[in-house]
Write a protein that holds these residues in place. Structure first.
Motif, short mmCIF file in Angstrom:
data_model
loop_
_atom_site.label_atom_id
_atom_site.label_comp_id
_atom_site.label_asym_id
_atom_site.label_seq_id
_atom_site.Cartn_x
_atom_site.Cartn_y
_atom_site.Cartn_z
N THR A 51 -14.41 7.15 27.93
CA THR A 51 -14.78 6.40 26.73
C THR A 51 -13.81 6.81 25.63
OG1 THR A 51 -17.09 6.32 27.37
CG2 THR A 51 -16.59 5.88 25.05
N MET A 52 -13.00 5.84 25.21
CA MET A 52 -12.03 6.10 24.16
C MET A 52 -12.68 5.96 22.78
SD MET A 52 -8.54 4.05 23.25
CE MET A 52 -7.62 4.43 21.77
N ALA A 53 -13.45 4.87 22.60
CA ALA A 53 -13.93 4.57 21.26
C ALA A 53 -15.21 3.74 21.29
CB ALA A 53 -12.85 3.81 20.49
N SER A 54 -15.89 3.76 20.15
CA SER A 54 -17.02 2.87 19.88
C SER A 54 -16.52 1.77 18.96
CB SER A 54 -18.14 3.62 19.16
OG SER A 54 -18.58 4.72 19.91
N VAL A 55 -17.03 0.56 19.15
CA VAL A 55 -16.67 -0.57 18.31
C VAL A 55 -17.95 -1.19 17.78
CG1 VAL A 55 -15.51 -2.82 18.24
CG2 VAL A 55 -14.57 -0.98 19.65
N LYS A 56 -17.99 -1.43 16.47
CA LYS A 56 -19.18 -1.99 15.83
C LYS A 56 -18.77 -3.08 14.85
CE LYS A 56 -21.48 2.48 16.02
NZ LYS A 56 -22.26 3.48 15.30
N GLN A 57 -19.70 -4.00 14.59
CA GLN A 57 -19.48 -5.04 13.59
C GLN A 57 -20.38 -4.75 12.38
OE1 GLN A 57 -19.33 -9.88 12.97
NE2 GLN A 57 -20.20 -9.11 14.84
N TYR A 58 -19.81 -4.90 11.21
CA TYR A 58 -20.54 -4.69 9.96
C TYR A 58 -20.38 -5.91 9.07
CZ TYR A 58 -21.01 0.30 10.96
OH TYR A 58 -21.34 1.49 11.52
N LYS A 59 -21.35 -6.07 8.16
CA LYS A 59 -21.22 -7.07 7.11
C LYS A 59 -21.48 -6.38 5.78
CE LYS A 59 -25.97 -8.70 6.99
NZ LYS A 59 -26.85 -9.85 6.95
N GLY A 60 -20.80 -6.88 4.75
CA GLY A 60 -20.99 -6.33 3.42
C GLY A 60 -19.96 -6.91 2.48
N CYS A 61 -20.29 -6.96 1.20
CA CYS A 61 -19.36 -7.45 0.18
C CYS A 61 -18.86 -8.86 0.50
CB CYS A 61 -18.19 -6.49 -0.02
SG CYS A 61 -18.72 -4.83 -0.49
N GLY A 62 -19.72 -9.67 1.17
CA GLY A 62 -19.37 -11.05 1.47
C GLY A 62 -18.41 -11.24 2.62
N LYS A 63 -18.22 -10.19 3.46
CA LYS A 63 -17.26 -10.29 4.57
C LYS A 63 -17.81 -9.62 5.82
CE LYS A 63 -13.44 -10.46 1.44
NZ LYS A 63 -12.09 -10.81 1.49
N ASN A 64 -17.13 -9.87 6.94
CA ASN A 64 -17.39 -9.18 8.20
C ASN A 64 -16.27 -8.18 8.44
OD1 ASN A 64 -18.54 -12.21 9.15
ND2 ASN A 64 -19.78 -10.45 9.71
N TYR A 65 -16.63 -7.06 9.07
CA TYR A 65 -15.66 -6.01 9.39
C TYR A 65 -15.88 -5.53 10.82
CZ TYR A 65 -15.28 -5.58 4.31
OH TYR A 65 -15.10 -5.84 2.99
N SER A 66 -14.79 -5.16 11.47
CA SER A 66 -14.85 -4.47 12.74
C SER A 66 -14.52 -3.01 12.47
CB SER A 66 -13.82 -5.06 13.71
OG SER A 66 -13.81 -4.33 14.92
N TYR A 67 -15.27 -2.11 13.12
CA TYR A 67 -15.07 -0.67 12.94
C TYR A 67 -14.86 -0.05 14.31
CZ TYR A 67 -16.20 4.22 12.02
OH TYR A 67 -16.18 5.59 11.95
N LEU A 68 -13.82 0.76 14.44
CA LEU A 68 -13.52 1.45 15.70
C LEU A 68 -13.44 2.94 15.42
CD1 LEU A 68 -11.09 0.46 18.46
CD2 LEU A 68 -10.79 2.69 17.40
N TYR A 69 -14.16 3.74 16.21
CA TYR A 69 -14.16 5.19 16.09
C TYR A 69 -13.72 5.80 17.41
CZ TYR A 69 -15.74 9.98 15.66
OH TYR A 69 -15.78 11.36 15.66
N VAL A 70 -12.64 6.58 17.40
CA VAL A 70 -12.13 7.24 18.61
C VAL A 70 -12.91 8.53 18.83
CG1 VAL A 70 -10.11 8.22 19.76
CG2 VAL A 70 -9.84 6.21 18.28
N TRP A 71 -13.52 8.64 19.99
CA TRP A 71 -14.39 9.77 20.31
C TRP A 71 -13.61 11.09 20.35
CZ3 TRP A 71 -18.76 8.83 24.34
CH2 TRP A 71 -19.55 7.75 23.90
N GLN A 72 -14.30 12.15 19.95
CA GLN A 72 -13.71 13.50 19.96
C GLN A 72 -13.26 13.89 21.36
OE1 GLN A 72 -13.04 15.87 17.41
NE2 GLN A 72 -11.93 16.73 19.14
#
Length: 144
Positions: A51-72
């Motif tokens: 598992t390299m990373a987690s990927v999540k979708q967020y909303k806020g400030c009138g927009k959509n964002y993709s967030y990627l976190y590389v696991w330790q």
């Protein structure tokens, strides 16, 4: 033993324990937006059986964002990696506002003006604005 000596002894034992308690991690937010909410599921980017990373979708400030976190665990085993995050529309075929980085622990896509569309967060192990053959990509569930 006097009461003051007892208090001093208890205090001496308690202080190191208080110092050892880790602080609560503060969640990051995308540039220019201080409040976001996760929408949909979390997807996991698996590269070479890890598992390299987690990927999540967020909303806020009138927009959509993709967030990627590389696991330790991935970072500990690899000294070099590329990763990108973007929002996708049109059933996952149109890449919106990607952000890529080299050896980054976390990435936020640029904010996509897509709240009125069905979207997914996309993450991949490449270094260009869209996944290419050979890149491994993962998408979250679609949110409308």
């Amino acid at each position: 033993m006097s009461i003051l000596k007892k208090i001093a002894a208890v205090t001496a034992l308690a202080v190191p324990m208080l110092v050892a308690i880790p602080a609560t991690a503060q969640a990051s937010t995308p540039s220019g937006c201080s409040s976001v909410t996760q929408i949909g599921s979390t997807a996991y980017l698996n590269v070479g059986g890890e598992t390299m990373a987690s990927v999540k979708q967020y909303k806020g400030c009138g927009k959509n964002y993709s967030y990627l976190y590389v696991w330790q665990s991935y970072r500990s085993a690899h000294s070099d990696w590329d990763a990108c995050a973007a929002i996708v529309t049109n059933g996952g075929h149109s890449v919106q506002d990607p952000q890529c980085g080299h050896n980054e622990v976390e990435l936020w896509s640029l904010g996509a003006d897509t709240l009125s569309q069905c979207t997914q967060a996309l993450g991949w192990n490449g270094n260009d604005g869209m996944p290419y053959p050979g890149d491994i990509a993962v998408k979250t569930d679609e949110r409308c």
